[in-house]
Design a protein around this motif. Sequence first.
Motif, PDB file in Angstrom:
ATOM      1  N   GLY A 252     -21.645  18.677  21.886  1.00  0.00           N
ATOM      2  CA  GLY A 252     -21.249  17.345  21.145  1.00  0.00           C
ATOM      3  C   GLY A 252     -22.475  16.412  20.733  1.00  0.00           C
ATOM      4  N   TYR A 253     -23.568  16.552  21.568  1.00  0.00           N
ATOM      5  CA  TYR A 253     -24.737  15.663  21.346  1.00  0.00           C
ATOM      6  C   TYR A 253     -25.636  16.169  20.270  1.00  0.00           C
ATOM      7  CZ  TYR A 253     -23.319  13.136  25.516  1.00  0.00           C
ATOM      8  OH  TYR A 253     -22.311  12.338  26.296  1.00  0.00           O
ATOM      9  N   ASP A 254     -26.307  15.285  19.601  1.00  0.00           N
ATOM     10  CA  ASP A 254     -27.355  15.341  18.517  1.00  0.00           C
ATOM     11  C   ASP A 254     -28.650  15.377  19.032  1.00  0.00           C
ATOM     12  OD1 ASP A 254     -27.735  12.627  18.538  1.00  0.00           O
ATOM     13  OD2 ASP A 254     -26.394  12.516  17.059  1.00  0.00           O
ATOM     14  N   SER A 256     -30.463  12.826  18.447  1.00  0.00           N
ATOM     15  CA  SER A 256     -30.888  11.195  18.571  1.00  0.00           C
ATOM     16  C   SER A 256     -31.267  10.838  19.868  1.00  0.00           C
ATOM     17  CB  SER A 256     -29.939  10.607  17.943  1.00  0.00           C
ATOM     18  OG  SER A 256     -28.955  10.388  18.860  1.00  0.00           O
ATOM     19  N   PHE A 258     -29.843   8.488  21.220  1.00  0.00           N
ATOM     20  CA  PHE A 258     -28.502   8.327  21.925  1.00  0.00           C
ATOM     21  C   PHE A 258     -28.406   9.275  23.158  1.00  0.00           C
ATOM     22  CE2 PHE A 258     -27.772   5.870  17.905  1.00  0.00           C
ATOM     23  CZ  PHE A 258     -27.755   4.758  18.232  1.00  0.00           C
ATOM     24  N   PHE A 259     -28.693  10.624  22.505  1.00  0.00           N
ATOM     25  CA  PHE A 259     -28.496  11.691  23.298  1.00  0.00           C
ATOM     26  C   PHE A 259     -29.539  11.622  24.655  1.00  0.00           C
ATOM     27  CE2 PHE A 259     -30.359  16.200  23.982  1.00  0.00           C
ATOM     28  CZ  PHE A 259     -29.670  16.538  25.008  1.00  0.00           C
ATOM     29  N   THR A 262     -28.787   9.111  27.290  1.00  0.00           N
ATOM     30  CA  THR A 262     -27.641   9.315  27.940  1.00  0.00           C
ATOM     31  C   THR A 262     -27.822  10.340  29.229  1.00  0.00           C
ATOM     32  OG1 THR A 262     -26.198   9.462  26.132  1.00  0.00           O
ATOM     33  CG2 THR A 262     -25.349  10.880  27.932  1.00  0.00           C
TER      34      THR A 262
ATOM     35  N   THR B  12     -21.983   9.335  13.075  1.00  0.00           N
ATOM     36  CA  THR B  12     -21.520   9.047  14.389  1.00  0.00           C
ATOM     37  C   THR B  12     -22.296   9.973  15.210  1.00  0.00           C
ATOM     38  OG1 THR B  12     -20.505  11.470  14.149  1.00  0.00           O
ATOM     39  CG2 THR B  12     -19.161   9.719  13.518  1.00  0.00           C
ATOM     40  N   ASN B  13     -22.572   9.405  16.510  1.00  0.00           N
ATOM     41  CA  ASN B  13     -23.394   9.814  17.354  1.00  0.00           C
ATOM     42  C   ASN B  13     -22.650   9.917  18.787  1.00  0.00           C
ATOM     43  OD1 ASN B  13     -25.385   8.119  15.785  1.00  0.00           O
ATOM     44  ND2 ASN B  13     -26.386   9.997  16.285  1.00  0.00           N
ATOM     45  N   LYS B  14     -22.806  11.197  19.568  1.00  0.00           N
ATOM     46  CA  LYS B  14     -22.240  11.025  20.812  1.00  0.00           C
ATOM     47  C   LYS B  14     -23.167  10.520  21.824  1.00  0.00           C
ATOM     48  CE  LYS B  14     -19.958  14.119  24.167  1.00  0.00           C
ATOM     49  NZ  LYS B  14     -19.298  15.415  24.653  1.00  0.00           N
ATOM     50  N   VAL B  15     -22.628   9.422  22.754  1.00  0.00           N
ATOM     51  CA  VAL B  15     -23.515   8.948  23.601  1.00  0.00           C
ATOM     52  C   VAL B  15     -22.927   8.386  24.953  1.00  0.00           C
ATOM     53  CG1 VAL B  15     -23.186   6.626  22.573  1.00  0.00           C
ATOM     54  CG2 VAL B  15     -25.278   6.870  23.900  1.00  0.00           C
ATOM     55  N   LEU B  20     -20.511   6.855  19.203  1.00  0.00           N
ATOM     56  CA  LEU B  20     -20.927   5.799  18.512  1.00  0.00           C
ATOM     57  C   LEU B  20     -20.637   5.907  16.643  1.00  0.00           C
ATOM     58  CD1 LEU B  20     -22.434   3.046  18.445  1.00  0.00           C
ATOM     59  CD2 LEU B  20     -24.589   4.194  17.944  1.00  0.00           C
TER      60      LEU B  20
END
Lengths: 276, 276
Positions: A252-254, A256, A258-259, A262, B12-15, B20
Amino acid sequence: MANPEILELLSTNKVFDGELRKYKFKACLNANFNLFLPSHSAAAHVPLLVYLAGLTCTEDNGAQKGGFFGPAAAKGIALLFPDTSPRGAGVEGEDKDWDFGVGAGFYLNATNPAFAKHYNMLTHVTLELPQVLSTAGLPIVCGHGALTLYLASKTNQYRSVSAFSPICNPINCPWGQKAFKGYLQGGTTEAAEQYDATELIKKRTDPVRILIDYGTADNFYKQGQLLPENFVKAAREAGHDESQVQVRSQDGYDHSYFFISTFATDHINFHAEFLL
Amino acid sequence: MANPEILELLSTNKVFDGELRKYKFKACLNANFNLFLPSHSAAAHVPLLVYLAGLTCTEDNGAQKGGFFGPAAAKGIALLFPDTSPRGAGVEGEDKDWDFGVGAGFYLNATNPAFAKHYNMLTHVTLELPQVLSTAGLPIVCGHGALTLYLASKTNQYRSVSAFSPICNPINCPWGQKAFKGYLQGGTTEAAEQYDATELIKKRTDPVRILIDYGTADNFYKQGQLLPENFVKAAREAGHDESQVQVRSQDGYDHSYFFISTFATDHINFHAEFLL
């Protein structure tokens, strides 16, 4: 370090009890870098982890958004954030695309005459910066260029390598093919020798220490730009098992920061094992 | 939450195992916000911490650079990042200065007729957004507006408040005097009633829960824009001791997100005590 003819100190910020210094590197290659120095380290010489950012980035992206300072400070590891390409080289067309030229140097030494004078990020990252920094060495690198720099190194300059969402097999993806055609006289054939992680791992028979994370919601992964499966297959065929080459698919991570933020602590801790 | 007439989901971003979400808020006030939802929470209703960014910021600065997601995910706390002002209101002169107008709404409701239609960030943050979010309430706020929103609240809407480098006594500093003169018909006199943390703490006699960090290398602190000493003095005179109002001077830190990210975990943990 503070030779004002080579380096100009642009700014300093205290962060996690250490210091972030931003320098302008005054060589023929005009590029800035950020350097994080922890307030203390368990090692006699402070180990240095090099963060090589990806396409479109400068020396600031990883420093501002990566979340690396906390875990690096806890382990006493210094961090170096070079730029991703020279700036202001003035090569015709260098700022036409986001995935080639300015912001996209691919950490190689260009052989195409138009780019060969300035686009030498391989030399910049592996020779110029370590020389200038005069520290205990440059033990680690992250990113696509990172994998290739680690795997192609003949001198064991790097003790371990990790990467977020790297371009694992660039001779077989659109980004890599475009870059190699533009930067290298020999195109993807020349690149296969030195700049393709999947090709390079086939030739490595000694033990390696590699950690890769990518996200399943990464559009570039889904478009076939990253090709981590090719890298895993080549690594396993060359005899590198999970203990040497760990490639993690993160659900589910992209693509960015933000990934990256993490899993920043995981990567720092991975390298700390080999650095301290 | 997902009413498409009110909210448009932009990304949306997974973090840190949570999500998010970036929304466009389609009210008369045109402003985006970011919302972090943790994957799990110890509380029956997920508690929500509101991060109110400072001058020049958008909804993205704290989300991208603050380092709040890791500790918030660990505690199971949701985070809301509103914008700092309306965008595109079209008031004459609103984008002339960096410390007034666009990017500098000061979380107040303007009474100057030129700004009164759109510049109502107090209502936006304390009423509009909570209503739209329909969650368990808005227990916490950070930032300058944060202190005043917490201290002026008659409804105990917020359980605790913390702030990084806030403008503690705006009626007595250049930033505040400029903003209040521009936004409010009654200028600093009107502001003293509702928008000055040092004036407000004098009137609070019930127990409060306040944590403030500022850096000694912060140029705005050195220029007298923040005045934390005035706030501490007023708090102590009103009977609020260290257990209620803690103001920490952090040696060598500046006004940047490097400072904020360093102490992000401390602030999340402070609020978690009162939220969970």
